[in-house]
Structures are given as structure tokens and as C-alpha cells.
Design a protein around this motif. Structure first.
Motif, PDB file in Angstrom:
ATOM      1  N   ALA A  48      37.578  65.931  10.080  1.00 47.67           N
ATOM      2  CA  ALA A  48      38.735  64.693  10.022  1.00 47.67           C
ATOM      3  C   ALA A  48      38.586  63.908   8.864  1.00 47.67           C
ATOM      4  CB  ALA A  48      39.063  63.991  11.277  1.00 47.67           C
ATOM      5  N   VAL A  49      39.766  63.166   8.259  1.00 52.27           N
ATOM      6  CA  VAL A  49      39.477  62.102   7.438  1.00 52.27           C
ATOM      7  C   VAL A  49      40.114  61.044   8.356  1.00 52.27           C
ATOM      8  CG1 VAL A  49      40.420  61.141   5.279  1.00 52.27           C
ATOM      9  CG2 VAL A  49      39.873  63.379   5.575  1.00 52.27           C
ATOM     10  N   LEU A  50      39.300  59.756   8.142  1.00 53.08           N
ATOM     11  CA  LEU A  50      40.025  58.589   9.049  1.00 53.08           C
ATOM     12  C   LEU A  50      39.843  57.507   8.198  1.00 53.08           C
ATOM     13  CD1 LEU A  50      39.833  56.815  11.663  1.00 53.08           C
ATOM     14  CD2 LEU A  50      37.542  56.608  11.556  1.00 53.08           C
ATOM     15  N   LEU A  51      41.337  57.100   7.924  1.00 49.00           N
ATOM     16  CA  LEU A  51      41.744  56.082   7.068  1.00 49.00           C
ATOM     17  C   LEU A  51      42.612  54.969   7.699  1.00 49.00           C
ATOM     18  CD1 LEU A  51      42.676  58.511   4.274  1.00 49.00           C
ATOM     19  CD2 LEU A  51      40.517  56.830   4.280  1.00 49.00           C
ATOM     20  N   GLU A  52      42.645  53.787   7.272  1.00 53.12           N
ATOM     21  CA  GLU A  52      43.651  52.905   7.507  1.00 53.12           C
ATOM     22  C   GLU A  52      44.810  52.906   6.369  1.00 53.12           C
ATOM     23  OE1 GLU A  52      41.346  48.660   8.218  1.00 53.12           O
ATOM     24  OE2 GLU A  52      40.082  49.996   7.017  1.00 53.12           O
ATOM     25  N   THR A 101      24.521  56.296  13.817  1.00 58.14           N
ATOM     26  CA  THR A 101      24.886  57.720  14.137  1.00 58.14           C
ATOM     27  C   THR A 101      25.432  58.434  12.899  1.00 58.14           C
ATOM     28  OG1 THR A 101      26.268  56.717  16.099  1.00 58.14           O
ATOM     29  CG2 THR A 101      26.820  59.105  15.780  1.00 58.14           C
ATOM     30  N   PRO A 102      24.775  59.786  12.787  1.00 62.73           N
ATOM     31  CA  PRO A 102      25.213  60.635  11.657  1.00 62.73           C
ATOM     32  C   PRO A 102      26.702  61.298  11.797  1.00 62.73           C
ATOM     33  CG  PRO A 102      23.733  61.661  13.123  1.00 62.73           C
ATOM     34  CD  PRO A 102      23.915  60.498  13.709  1.00 62.73           C
ATOM     35  N   GLY A 103      27.076  61.844  10.686  1.00 63.49           N
ATOM     36  CA  GLY A 103      28.150  62.527  10.687  1.00 63.49           C
ATOM     37  C   GLY A 103      29.252  62.097   9.845  1.00 63.49           C
ATOM     38  N   PHE A 104      29.102  61.205   9.044  1.00 65.75           N
ATOM     39  CA  PHE A 104      29.902  60.449   8.592  1.00 65.75           C
ATOM     40  C   PHE A 104      29.785  60.410   6.868  1.00 65.75           C
ATOM     41  CE2 PHE A 104      29.823  58.715  12.580  1.00 65.75           C
ATOM     42  CZ  PHE A 104      31.260  58.926  13.017  1.00 65.75           C
ATOM     43  N   VAL A 105      30.952  60.691   5.877  1.00 65.35           N
ATOM     44  CA  VAL A 105      30.814  60.742   4.815  1.00 65.35           C
ATOM     45  C   VAL A 105      31.813  59.689   4.109  1.00 65.35           C
ATOM     46  CG1 VAL A 105      30.853  62.084   2.538  1.00 65.35           C
ATOM     47  CG2 VAL A 105      30.208  62.947   4.510  1.00 65.35           C
ATOM     48  N   THR A 106      31.286  58.781   3.240  1.00 64.93           N
ATOM     49  CA  THR A 106      32.143  57.678   2.600  1.00 64.93           C
ATOM     50  C   THR A 106      32.510  57.941   1.458  1.00 64.93           C
ATOM     51  OG1 THR A 106      30.937  55.932   4.134  1.00 64.93           O
ATOM     52  CG2 THR A 106      32.251  55.059   2.285  1.00 64.93           C
ATOM     53  N   ILE A 119      33.121  63.736   9.566  1.00 62.67           N
ATOM     54  CA  ILE A 119      34.144  62.745   9.316  1.00 62.67           C
ATOM     55  C   ILE A 119      34.193  62.013   8.017  1.00 62.67           C
ATOM     56  CG2 ILE A 119      35.708  61.113  10.332  1.00 62.67           C
ATOM     57  CD1 ILE A 119      34.732  62.065  13.399  1.00 62.67           C
ATOM     58  N   ILE A 120      35.274  62.032   7.246  1.00 60.21           N
ATOM     59  CA  ILE A 120      35.249  61.316   5.868  1.00 60.21           C
ATOM     60  C   ILE A 120      35.744  59.995   6.142  1.00 60.21           C
ATOM     61  CG2 ILE A 120      36.086  61.378   3.634  1.00 60.21           C
ATOM     62  CD1 ILE A 120      35.734  64.303   3.466  1.00 60.21           C
ATOM     63  N   ALA A 129      34.566  65.510  -1.577  1.00 63.35           N
ATOM     64  CA  ALA A 129      33.693  65.430  -0.319  1.00 63.35           C
ATOM     65  C   ALA A 129      34.058  66.310   0.849  1.00 63.35           C
ATOM     66  CB  ALA A 129      34.172  63.825   0.180  1.00 63.35           C
ATOM     67  N   ILE A 130      35.091  67.073   0.976  1.00 63.82           N
ATOM     68  CA  ILE A 130      35.563  68.066   1.918  1.00 63.82           C
ATOM     69  C   ILE A 130      34.708  69.197   1.771  1.00 63.82           C
ATOM     70  CG2 ILE A 130      37.364  69.599   2.849  1.00 63.82           C
ATOM     71  CD1 ILE A 130      39.279  67.150   1.896  1.00 63.82           C
ATOM     72  N   THR A 131      34.076  69.448   3.079  1.00 63.43           N
ATOM     73  CA  THR A 131      33.355  70.966   3.155  1.00 63.43           C
ATOM     74  C   THR A 131      33.819  71.633   4.245  1.00 63.43           C
ATOM     75  OG1 THR A 131      31.694  70.022   4.896  1.00 63.43           O
ATOM     76  CG2 THR A 131      31.325  69.525   2.221  1.00 63.43           C
ATOM     77  N   ASP A 132      33.374  73.002   4.435  1.00 57.73           N
ATOM     78  CA  ASP A 132      33.774  73.688   5.663  1.00 57.73           C
ATOM     79  C   ASP A 132      33.342  72.901   6.871  1.00 57.73           C
ATOM     80  OD1 ASP A 132      34.587  75.641   4.085  1.00 57.73           O
ATOM     81  OD2 ASP A 132      32.658  76.785   4.294  1.00 57.73           O
ATOM     82  N   HIS A 133      32.643  71.817   6.846  1.00 57.89           N
ATOM     83  CA  HIS A 133      32.183  71.206   8.177  1.00 57.89           C
ATOM     84  C   HIS A 133      33.087  70.117   8.431  1.00 57.89           C
ATOM     85  CE1 HIS A 133      27.882  73.163   7.827  1.00 57.89           C
ATOM     86  NE2 HIS A 133      28.751  73.811   8.436  1.00 57.89           N
TER      87      HIS A 133
END
Length: 411
Positions: free
Chosen positions: A199-203, A175-180, A144-145, A192-196
Motif C-alpha cells: 500500500a501507499v499511505l498518504l494524507e 517496526t520494519p516494513g515501511f519505505v519513506t 507500505i510506502i 520505491a514500488i516493488t513486488d512487495h
């Protein structure tokens, strides 16, 4: 406040209550030395009888002010019927609440929870499950980005992707699995987007960062990238949503729709902790019985209060008040830039103001404002967040802004 016989005497002043808090409550907050005892509309009164304007609104939980009559009536009526059933059974408020919230937000399905952090945690789980079951991401590889300077809550998973070291220090392993990536930088997101990527989580507006509004067109680019790569757009509207910025959802300003929204704070009317994840059936529908839950999520009392909140928003009155009074707020605050303020940001009845070099710190300004009868709070060293209840009058708003003008003046 303990007698020789071991019996406690009742606290009677602000100093007594503060001493009691400092002795017995965990020091996870740094509150101003004000002890609130009553609230009405846009004002609160402390235990010593002093009245203040509330310019914080419980971080937007009190969008409709303190003890709004319609919300108090709904809570009181439901308290006389039933407050909790657990989700082991149906009750007569849940389906109505979910349908009305979906209709208000233009979505298809609702997952009711309690706190905002629970809503974000739920959205993370939904995005991952959707990635594995629908997108076909290999098990355990979903990413999740998120954006730098984000604020989505304080649970262990959420602080795992915070860039605020105060929120993270000594709470690992994370917790792993996040890209900033940098907020507002669509090119960085694209890279930053890959096949994996699930979602993109944003305010839509970064509240804790100082009410930061993204560059024009940013969310349109984010939406396009998500569509191009089969990625969910998750909008955290816990602070920005439900009329705070002048629209039901802050993302509406961008002309963009998210796949999933997280809501909270104002959804409980300042009475109950009520949150929800709302979005498309294709995403929320991946959950099956036993895979996620909450004893109190969607309880009858919460749903009754939430329904009353939805009814207030359905009139459009509070969106209009936020837009009109917000324009006045920003006009007056922008007039102070160069004369005590370095920058003003925000939308609607919500602003982040940076105090100019040479002026007081945010904490010092907050203390000066409290002394003048206006309550707001700093974020970071030299920034104040301004978020009065949407029921405030223009005269009250002007009185608060006048106090701000005095408080930010260099010594």
C-alpha cells in the motif's frame, strides 16, 4: 493547594488549575496557559470568565463547534439507553452507523475503532493481510510506502515511519516494513514500488507538517501507479476529512478515490473518540472473527454520536460553509504575505501560515493571540495552524484574522 490537615482545597483560578496539571499530569504536551471551562459554538470560556474564539477546533475534532445541539441531543438520548455492549453482541446502532458512513463516503464496508491512531494501525494490518492473502506477497515481506513529514499518530508502529525525531527519539526498536518518499513527488514513489509493496499511505493534506497541499495532479499519478502495480491507496483523512476542506473527503478535490480511508476526530463530534476505516469490501473483507478487534470500537454511544455527525454532513451545509468561509479566510491571509507572513497554504477552512523572518515564533504568536482572545497553536518554529469550527460566522472569522494580523507583526 493542600492544607496542613492533608485535605485538598478546590482550585479557583487558572493559575491553580495549571499548577495542578503540572504537578500531576504527564508533561507530554506543552499547552498554552489557558484553562477552558465551557464551550459553545466557536467560542470557549476559561475558569476566570474570559471568552476566546477557538481557531484550532481540537485539531479538527470540533468541526461542528462546541456542544452542537444535534450532537448533544443524540448523545443524551443514547446515554439514557445503553452505552456499551462490547462486540460480543450486536446492538441497534452499529449496522445503521456503518451503512450510513459507507453511503456518505461512497465506500462498501466500515471497521469502527476509537482513536485516529487505532484507525491507522488497523489500516496497516488490513493492507498487510490483503497483500499476503490477495496479492501473494511472501509472508513477512509486505512493505507500505509513506511520505516524509507525515503525521499518522503516535503508537510505536506509527512513529516507526515518522520523520519527526521528537516523535521517535528513545522509542525504538521500531517496526520494519515501511519505505519513506518525499511528499508530492510521484517519480520518487514510482521508484520505491516493488513486488512487495502492499500500500501507499498518504494524507491528502499534511496537517502536522503545516497544512501542506500536494502539487496539482499528484494524487492522480499516485492512483495510476497503484493501479499499475496492484498496490492499495490508503488515504488518512482523520484531520482533513468530514468537511474540513470543503468536501466530505479532502481527496475529492483531486478527483481520485482511495481503496481505503481512515477517519476520526470530527466523526465523534467532539464528544466521543470515534474513528473508522472505510473502503472496499475486497480489502476490509479479508478480516475474519478473532483477527482484530476493540472493546469500545463501535460502541452504541459512539455510533449514535457518529450517526448524528453523518446526518449533519448529509445536508452539505458544512461542506459549503467550509468552502465559502475558507475562500474568505485564504483571501485575507494571502493579503498578509509580504507584510508579516511568508506563505499561506491550505484548503477550505484550514490554513497553515508561515510567519516571515523577523517576526515572532509560532509559540510567541500563539501566546499573543491568546491574550487577544483567539486560540490557535503553533506547529514547528514559525508556523501556525488555523482551523476554526465550521459553525463560525464571517464576523467571528474576521475578528480572529484581525488578531492574527496584529500578532504576526515584527517586534
Amino acid at each position: 493547594m493542600t492544607t496542613l490537615a492533608g485535605q485538598h482545597t478546590a482550585p479557583s483560578s487558572s493559575a491553580d488549575f495549571i499548577a495542578l496539571d503540572e504537578q500531576w499530569s504527564t508533561h507530554n504536551y506543552h499547552p498554552l496557559p489557558v484553562v477552558i471551562a465551557e464551550g459553545e459554538g466557536a467560542s470557549v470560556t476559561d475558569v476566570d470568565g474570559k471568552t476566546y474564539l477557538d481557531f484550532l477546533s481540537g485539531y479538527s475534532a470540533l468541526n461542528f463547534g462546541h456542544r452542537h445541539p444535534a450532537l448533544i441531543a443524540a448523545a443524551t438520548e443514547q446515554l439514557g439507553r445503553v452505552t456499551l455492549t462490547s462486540r460480543a453482541f450486536h446492538h441497534d446502532q452499529l449496522g445503521l452507523f456503518c451503512r450510513e458512513l459507507a453511503e456518505l463516503t461512497g465506500t462498501e464496508m466500515v471497521l469502527p475503532m476509537n482513536s485516529g491512531a487505532e484507525a491507522v494501525e488497523s489500516a496497516v494490518k488490513l493492507a498487510r493481510k490483503w497483500a499476503y492473502q490477495v496479492k501473494g506477497v511472501p509472508d513477512g515481506r509486505a512493505e507500505i510506502i509513506v511520505a516524509g513529514a507525515n503525521f499518522h499518530g503516535r503508537t510505536t508502529t506509527i512513529v516507526s515511519f515518522s520523520t519527526d525525531e521528537t516523535a521517535r527519539a528513545d522509542f525504538g526498536p521500531f517496526t520494519p516494513g515501511f519505505v519513506t518518499v518525499k511528499y508530492g513527488d510521484a517519480a520518487a514513489l514510482r521508484d520505491a514500488i516493488t513486488d512487495h509493496t502492499a500500500a501507499v499511505l498518504l494524507e491528502p493534506v499534511q496537517g502536522e507538517a503545516g497544512v501542506v497541499v500536494p502539487p496539482a495532479g499528484y494524487f492522480a499519478e499516485v492512483r495510476s501507479l497503484c493501479d499499475e502495480h496492484g498496490v492499495l491507496l490508503v488515504a488518512d483523512e482523520i484531520q482533513s476529512g468530514l468537511a474540513r476542506t470543503g468536501t466530505v473527503l479532502a481527496l475529492d478535490h483531486e478527483g481520485v478515490r482511495a481503496d481505503v480511508y481512515t477517519l476520526g476526530k470530527a466523526l465523534g463530534g467532539g464528544i466521543m473518540p470515534v474513528s473508522a476505516v472505510v473502503g472496499s469490501r475486497a480489502v476490509l473483507g479479508v478480516l475474519k472473527p478473532g483477527e482484530h478487534g476493540s472493546t469500545f470500537g463501535g460502541n452504541p454511544l459512539a455510533c449514535a454520536v457518529g450517526r448524528a455527525v453523518i446526518k449533519l454532513l448529509a445536508t452539505g451545509e458544512f461542506q459549503q460553509r467550509s468552502a465559502e468561509l475558507g475562500a474568505h479566510l485564504h483571501e485575507r491571509l494571502n493579503a498578509l504575505v509580504g507584510g508579516g507572513l511568508a506563505e499561506v497554504r491550505g484548503r477550505g477552512l484550514w490554513a497553515g501560515i508561515d510567519i516571515a523572518p523577523g517576526g515572532p515564533t509560532g509559540r510567541e504568536a500563539s501566546q499573543s493571540l491568546a491574550a487577544a482572545g483567539v486560540l490557535c497553536k503553533e506547529t514547528h518554529d514559525h508556523t501556525l495552524r488555523i482551523a476554526p469550527p465550521l459553525v463560525i460566522t464571517q464576523a467571528e472569522l474576521d475578528r480572529g484574522i484581525d488578531a492574527i494580523e496584529q500578532a504576526i507583526r515584527p517586534a
